[in-house]
Scaffold this active site. Sequence first.
Site, PDB file in Angstrom:
ATOM      1  N   GLY A  67       0.831  -1.200   0.000  1.00 49.24           N
ATOM      2  CA  GLY A  67       0.000   0.000   0.000  1.00 49.24           C
ATOM      3  C   GLY A  67       0.860   1.242   0.000  1.00 49.24           C
ATOM      4  N   CYS A  94       5.168  -6.229   1.730  1.00 48.73           N
ATOM      5  CA  CYS A  94       5.487  -4.805   1.702  1.00 48.73           C
ATOM      6  C   CYS A  94       4.789  -4.084   2.864  1.00 48.73           C
ATOM      7  CB  CYS A  94       5.148  -4.209   0.339  1.00 48.73           C
ATOM      8  SG  CYS A  94       5.845  -2.556   0.067  1.00 48.73           S
ATOM      9  N   TYR A  95       3.806  -3.229   2.590  1.00 48.12           N
ATOM     10  CA  TYR A  95       3.104  -2.541   3.680  1.00 48.12           C
ATOM     11  C   TYR A  95       2.475  -3.544   4.646  1.00 48.12           C
ATOM     12  CZ  TYR A  95      -0.003   0.627   6.189  1.00 48.12           C
ATOM     13  OH  TYR A  95      -0.638   1.335   7.179  1.00 48.12           O
ATOM     14  N   HIS A 181       7.932  -7.565  -3.408  1.00 43.17           N
ATOM     15  CA  HIS A 181       6.672  -7.930  -4.060  1.00 43.17           C
ATOM     16  C   HIS A 181       6.865  -9.235  -4.841  1.00 43.17           C
ATOM     17  CE1 HIS A 181       4.245  -4.285  -3.342  1.00 43.17           C
ATOM     18  NE2 HIS A 181       5.419  -3.673  -3.313  1.00 43.17           N
ATOM     19  N   GLU A 183       4.626 -10.945  -6.236  1.00 48.27           N
ATOM     20  CA  GLU A 183       3.614 -11.103  -7.279  1.00 48.27           C
ATOM     21  C   GLU A 183       4.036 -10.537  -8.621  1.00 48.27           C
ATOM     22  OE1 GLU A 183       2.555  -7.180  -5.180  1.00 48.27           O
ATOM     23  OE2 GLU A 183       3.507  -9.097  -4.715  1.00 48.27           O
ATOM     24  N   SER A 235     -22.755  -9.562 -26.689  1.00 43.51           N
ATOM     25  CA  SER A 235     -22.026  -8.593 -27.511  1.00 43.51           C
ATOM     26  C   SER A 235     -21.233  -9.257 -28.621  1.00 43.51           C
ATOM     27  CB  SER A 235     -21.053  -7.801 -26.631  1.00 43.51           C
ATOM     28  OG  SER A 235     -19.986  -8.627 -26.200  1.00 43.51           O
ATOM     29  N   GLY A 236     -21.004 -10.554 -28.502  1.00 45.12           N
ATOM     30  CA  GLY A 236     -20.154 -11.249 -29.453  1.00 45.12           C
ATOM     31  C   GLY A 236     -18.764 -11.477 -28.923  1.00 45.12           C
ATOM     32  N   GLY A 237     -18.387 -10.766 -27.838  1.00 47.47           N
ATOM     33  CA  GLY A 237     -17.090 -10.954 -27.227  1.00 47.47           C
ATOM     34  C   GLY A 237     -17.066 -12.154 -26.306  1.00 47.47           C
ATOM     35  N   VAL A 238     -15.876 -12.521 -25.850  1.00 46.68           N
ATOM     36  CA  VAL A 238     -15.732 -13.718 -25.030  1.00 46.68           C
ATOM     37  C   VAL A 238     -16.433 -13.567 -23.690  1.00 46.68           C
ATOM     38  CG1 VAL A 238     -13.495 -12.957 -24.119  1.00 46.68           C
ATOM     39  CG2 VAL A 238     -14.070 -15.375 -24.085  1.00 46.68           C
ATOM     40  N   ASP A 239     -16.443 -12.367 -23.108  1.00 43.38           N
ATOM     41  CA  ASP A 239     -17.006 -12.195 -21.769  1.00 43.38           C
ATOM     42  C   ASP A 239     -18.499 -12.514 -21.742  1.00 43.38           C
ATOM     43  OD1 ASP A 239     -14.457 -11.278 -21.278  1.00 43.38           O
ATOM     44  OD2 ASP A 239     -15.025  -9.163 -21.356  1.00 43.38           O
ATOM     45  N   SER A 240     -19.259 -11.847 -22.602  1.00 45.63           N
ATOM     46  CA  SER A 240     -20.697 -12.094 -22.596  1.00 45.63           C
ATOM     47  C   SER A 240     -21.025 -13.501 -23.085  1.00 45.63           C
ATOM     48  CB  SER A 240     -21.429 -11.049 -23.444  1.00 45.63           C
ATOM     49  OG  SER A 240     -21.048 -11.125 -24.795  1.00 45.63           O
ATOM     50  N   ALA A 241     -20.212 -14.035 -23.996  1.00 48.48           N
ATOM     51  CA  ALA A 241     -20.452 -15.386 -24.498  1.00 48.48           C
ATOM     52  C   ALA A 241     -20.286 -16.418 -23.391  1.00 48.48           C
ATOM     53  CB  ALA A 241     -19.506 -15.691 -25.656  1.00 48.48           C
ATOM     54  N   LYS A 387      -9.466 -11.919 -17.467  1.00 50.29           N
ATOM     55  CA  LYS A 387      -9.737 -12.350 -18.839  1.00 50.29           C
ATOM     56  C   LYS A 387      -9.196 -13.751 -19.137  1.00 50.29           C
ATOM     57  CE  LYS A 387     -11.107  -9.982 -21.861  1.00 50.29           C
ATOM     58  NZ  LYS A 387     -12.464  -9.740 -22.426  1.00 50.29           N
TER      59      LYS A 387
END
Length: 532
Positions: A67, A94-95, A181, A183, A235-241, A387
Amino acid sequence: MAAAQTPTTDPDGPAGPVLVVDFGAQYAQLIARRVREARVYSEIVPHTWSVEQMLARRPSAVILSGGPASVYAEGAPSVDRALFEAGVPVLGICYGFQAMARALGGEVARTGTREYGGTHVTVDAPGTLLTGSPVEQSVWMSHGDSVQGAPEGFRVLATSAGSPVAAFEDADRSLYGMQWHPEVKHSSLGQRALENFLYLGAGLSPTWTPGNVVADQVEAIREQVGDARVICGLSGGVDSAVAAALVQRAVGDQLTCVFVDHGLLRAGEVEQVERDFVASTGVRLVTVDARDRFLAALAGQTDPEDKRKTIGREFIRVFEQAARDVVAESGAHGEEVRFLVQGTLYPDVVESGGGEGAANIKSHHNVGGLPDDLQFELVEPLRRLFKDEVRAVGLELGLPEAIVWRQPFPGPGLGIRIIGEVTHERLEVLRAADAIARTELTAAGLDRDIWQCPVVLLADIRSVGVQGDGRTYGHPVVLRPVSSEDAMTADWTRVPYDVLARISTRITNEVPEVNRVVLDVTSKPPGTIEWE
């Protein structure tokens, strides 16, 4: 090693997620990603949560993020000592490391010596946390204060030039911490340290998979929806599909997908959705032609936030009418469509100011752009996923690779890739340029190397050019190829010069209104992936 855990919100059920406590870090989301990459489920919670709230989630472990604050600053977030006495494995980063040390009686001081960026640490005693680490390793630091003395019962594991206590642990109580860090990729053995904490320190098994996500979300969707009717904006994108495929698996014929042709789509997208998605899922799909409606609503608008919110509002209004039509056509008089499915991802929520203390970078149409008088309850099965995780879930559900690996495309579509007012003529220019760029990138085999490549039309800018021995005064377009893991950060992709040359030549030859093609070489941060 402990038995495999199944994420749950049931306080009487098995152990729940690894909680990442966000102290305002740039990398809290990245920590959660790295934990999931280790095949252990994780969730992010705000530092304002009480210990009781955290324990109510039955966490299998807790990670305290970094942070921007100093532990000495007035009003700086602190950690309740009760967390370390609850018997839950804890890792401070870290913090979070400094806050842990201070809460347990260690010494944290403002030394005046700062360590930012690449730093070398010396591992004096690897212990559990640094098992398998060489004596010297390169890590990524970002701190001013440092831990000068470890709390009683802790063993110092590593040191650096600016941190006499760079890592420590009390393995008997499963308490661990590190100043760097782990990550970020710049910490060469960071993922190993995280996995040591998860597998050895917390006794967890790497069992979380896309199959778990599917099973958990199908159960959650059924519980939320019951026997109600559901509508999904496709929408045709991967997310909504993927979101639609999850809901269909959960409730079957209760789902109707609505694909809104708002006129802001790329070339061929309507046909692709109607062909590929329906063929792979068998879902009922209704296509709504709303091109004139959206163009009328966007007329005269140039501010990107106004455009996003207008598009979000019109989406919802179209869905509301589509829901009424679905009920009318089914003959189910008096039966309402109560739920709206959205493919909202975690980065959408973060950028729209959806986290505790998060800045509103831009309002995504499905988060900050929703109208206040929304008439649906939302179903958002992907809201806590990134994603790459969504793609994995899509493959698990059997969606075709043409959908799963499609480059991300924003919900507001080309409306936010036209800098200036959105008109029919400008959309046609941008559609043509975009189609050329996508075709050439695909032909060069770069689809998997590039996260996405927005093509931006600078509609309110013109530049002088020469074409066919004559003066032109046309528009520039911008190519924005980027590489990313999750859209939280990104770097511009080094597309081969010959590919860029072909794209530029074709656009300026085949799209008469464009006489200049430029390349955006800005990373994120400071720039976002989309221009608006």
